[in-house]
Design an enzyme around this catalytic site. Structure first.
Site, PDB file in Angstrom:
ATOM      1  N   THR A  75       0.893  -1.191   0.106  1.00  0.00           N
ATOM      2  CA  THR A  75       0.159  -0.023  -0.113  1.00  0.00           C
ATOM      3  C   THR A  75       1.056   1.234  -0.026  1.00  0.00           C
ATOM      4  OG1 THR A  75      -1.738  -1.283   1.183  1.00  0.00           O
ATOM      5  CG2 THR A  75      -1.813   1.206   1.107  1.00  0.00           C
ATOM      6  N   ASN A 154      -5.887  -9.593  -7.561  1.00  0.00           N
ATOM      7  CA  ASN A 154      -5.838 -10.302  -6.559  1.00  0.00           C
ATOM      8  C   ASN A 154      -7.074 -11.352  -6.150  1.00  0.00           C
ATOM      9  OD1 ASN A 154      -6.832  -7.412  -6.158  1.00  0.00           O
ATOM     10  ND2 ASN A 154      -7.762  -8.015  -4.356  1.00  0.00           N
ATOM     11  N   GLN A 184       0.717  -9.746  -5.919  1.00  0.00           N
ATOM     12  CA  GLN A 184       0.280 -11.077  -5.921  1.00  0.00           C
ATOM     13  C   GLN A 184       0.968 -11.922  -6.816  1.00  0.00           C
ATOM     14  OE1 GLN A 184      -2.172 -12.494  -4.082  1.00  0.00           O
ATOM     15  NE2 GLN A 184      -3.134 -10.895  -3.259  1.00  0.00           N
ATOM     16  N   SER A 204       4.985  -6.841  -1.787  1.00  0.00           N
ATOM     17  CA  SER A 204       4.703  -6.911  -0.115  1.00  0.00           C
ATOM     18  C   SER A 204       5.338  -8.434   0.366  1.00  0.00           C
ATOM     19  CB  SER A 204       3.129  -6.913  -0.127  1.00  0.00           C
ATOM     20  OG  SER A 204       2.881  -6.863   1.493  1.00  0.00           O
ATOM     21  N   THR A 241      13.372   4.937  10.558  1.00  0.00           N
ATOM     22  CA  THR A 241      14.291   3.977  10.932  1.00  0.00           C
ATOM     23  C   THR A 241      13.871   2.517  10.486  1.00  0.00           C
ATOM     24  OG1 THR A 241      15.011   4.819  12.953  1.00  0.00           O
ATOM     25  CG2 THR A 241      15.466   2.497  12.919  1.00  0.00           C
ATOM     26  N   CYS A 334     -17.171  -6.015   3.343  1.00  0.00           N
ATOM     27  CA  CYS A 334     -18.372  -5.495   4.212  1.00  0.00           C
ATOM     28  C   CYS A 334     -17.776  -4.151   4.287  1.00  0.00           C
ATOM     29  CB  CYS A 334     -18.341  -6.239   5.554  1.00  0.00           C
ATOM     30  SG  CYS A 334     -19.854  -5.718   6.221  1.00  0.00           S
TER      31      CYS A 334
HETATM   32  N1  PLP Z   1      -1.958  -4.919  -4.104  1.00  0.00           N
HETATM   33  C1  PLP Z   1      -2.333  -6.049  -4.214  1.00  0.00           C
HETATM   34  C2  PLP Z   1      -2.739  -6.710  -5.485  1.00  0.00           C
HETATM   35  C3  PLP Z   1      -2.808  -6.894  -3.217  1.00  0.00           C
HETATM   36  O1  PLP Z   1      -3.386  -8.099  -3.255  1.00  0.00           O
HETATM   37  C4  PLP Z   1      -2.710  -6.197  -1.746  1.00  0.00           C
HETATM   38  C5  PLP Z   1      -2.970  -6.930  -0.414  1.00  0.00           C
HETATM   39  O2  PLP Z   1      -4.012  -7.389  -0.520  1.00  0.00           O
HETATM   40  C6  PLP Z   1      -1.919  -4.900  -1.441  1.00  0.00           C
HETATM   41  C7  PLP Z   1      -1.667  -4.281  -2.921  1.00  0.00           C
HETATM   42  C8  PLP Z   1      -2.139  -4.399  -0.365  1.00  0.00           C
HETATM   43  O3  PLP Z   1      -0.550  -4.813   0.175  1.00  0.00           O
HETATM   44  P1  PLP Z   1      -0.043  -4.513   1.880  1.00  0.00           P
HETATM   45  O4  PLP Z   1      -0.999  -5.328   2.552  1.00  0.00           O
HETATM   46  O5  PLP Z   1       1.195  -4.944   1.915  1.00  0.00           O
HETATM   47  O6  PLP Z   1      -0.239  -3.037   2.214  1.00  0.00           O
END
Ligand code: PLP
Length: 390
Positions: A75, A154, A184, A204, A241, A334
């Site tokens: 994110t 995702n 993903q 991530s 940090t 939700c």
């Molecule tokens: N982008 C995609 C395609 C994701 O599936 C996700 C997590 O669900 C994210 C971004 C966000 O990742 P993070 O949880 O590391 O912020």
């Protein structure tokens, strides 16, 4: 309650950290806890640990180590990439995304709009794929600061041809920065930033058996975006940090993923045949209930299936399956007390009632055939029971 289901098929939400990741985090927290910016010996040990992890992440993604910025997750990486690209263009170009991006991309776009910037969404077809002709028309009519297309979705696992789309963007507007949200895809299929030809790539750790709260933004050579948080760390590109222990865990997960990908042709992996077994069996046994798989005509991640049951509520099915010991994801979230169907599914033209009844089953590289076979029985049982109750 341990929080561990008997069978976990929600690996696109998050993955279980590998034992060696957990060990690395614990060892770092107890032994290498100094500040990596300190110039004394403990500080240098922490710096060495961070740089070793950076080398592992860089090797997994085909990027030079100096161009890996550690962040708090995808994110944040996405926000730095898109808001940074828009700011670098002095707010003049628009930010173009596909219509099926993760909410992290749309949240960055909402921020840009709140600053009076322009964002646009390229529609996708029923197969979930971006139509290059539509993107081309947009690139010829709108000045773009950045274009963001996820490598893999995702919800459905649908993979975009990011390499061709990046080439297309660059051929029309060489200055537009191309970003891919590879969250993903990383760790599931080979991802090489150089081959993709993108300027920015986000990922991530927790989606590839690393810890939560850490990710990376990777830059192509010569690409820079202004930081969201100022500070000297990460070469002045992300202040604060470094989360040394989590970063070390990410490094171990990246190393393990690289080894796994190297050992097998990911496109014909065992995981794919298990997903296909899951999908084909459910479609066959729940044909009467109208079961349908979304994005089936597109290249997809080998681990994901998005399967809809008309007339069912996905959230109720998730709960029914959870009670039976199976964890899956809902294609609906939700929001404010009401169930909103996944925008990605709606963008593919999937009717709202079907999107409401869609669940996501996502395997990991550790999912076994016996788990898949038990999961099939549980899903068939739950769907039939819910249909009978209606
Ligand atoms: N982008 C995609 C395609 C994701 O599936 C996700 C997590 O669900 C994210 C971004 C966000 O990742 P993070 O949880 O590391 O912020």
């Amino acid at each position: 309650m341990t929080g561990s289901p008997d069978i976990y098929l929600d690996n696109n939400a998050t993955t279980q950290p590998l034992p060696e990741v957990v060990e690395s985090i614990a060892a770092t927290l107890s032994g290498t806890w100094a500040n990596p910016s300190s110039t004394h010996r403990p500080g240098m040990a922490a710096r060495y640990a961070v740089e070793r992890a950076r080398a592992s992440v860089a090797a997994l993604l085909g990027v030079s180590e100096r161009n890996v910025i550690f962040t708090s997750g995808a994110t944040e990486s996405i926000a730095i990439a898109l808001i940074g690209a828009w700011r670098a263009a002095k707010g003049e170009g628009c930010v173009i995304t596909s219509a099926t991006e993760h909410s992290a991309v749309f949240s960055a776009c909402t921020f840009i709009e709140s600053m009076h910037g322009k964002t646009m969404r390229v529609p996708v077809g029923r197969d979930g794929a971006v139509d290059p002709a539509v993107l081309e028309r947009l690139m010829r009519s709108e000045r773009a600061a950045a274009v963001s297309i996820a490598l893999a979705n995702n919800e459905t696992g649908v993979m975009q041809d990011v390499k061709s789309l990046a080439l297309l963007v660059k051929s029309i507007q060489p200055d537009a920065l191309v970003h891919t949200d590879a969250t993903q895809a990383v760790g599931k299929v080979p991802v090489d930033m150089r081959q993709l030809g993108v300027d920015l790539l986000s990922c991530s750790a927790h989606k590839c058996h690393g810890p939560k709260g850490v990710g990376a933004l990777c830059l192509a050579p010569g690409i820079a975006v202004p930081p969201m948080v100022e500070g000297s760390q990460e070469r002045g590109r992300r202040g604060g940090t470094e989360a040394v222990a989590s970063i070390c865990g990410f490094g171990v997960a990246a190393e393990s993923a690289r080894q796994w990908l190297g050992e097998r042709d990911a496109s014909s992996s065992a995981g794919r045949s298990l997903r296909d077994l899951l999908e084909a069996t459910l479609l066959g046994r729940l044909a009467e209930q109208g079961a349908v798989v979304h994005g089936v005509d597109s290249p997809r991640l080998w681990n994901t299936t998005s399967i809809g049951f008309p007339g069912l509520e996905a959230e109720a099915l998730v709960v029914a399956l959870s009670e039976r010991g199976l964890a899956v994801g809902a294609g609906a979230a939700c929001a404010s007390g009401s169930l909103e169907p996944s925008p990605a599914l709606l963008a593919m033209g999937i009717p709202e009632p079907l999107a409401h009844g869609t669940v996501r089953l996502s395997l990991s590289r550790f999912t076994t055939e016996s788990e898949v076979r038990v999961a099939i029985e549980l899903i068939v049982d739950a769907v039939e029971a819910m249909n009978r109750a209606q």
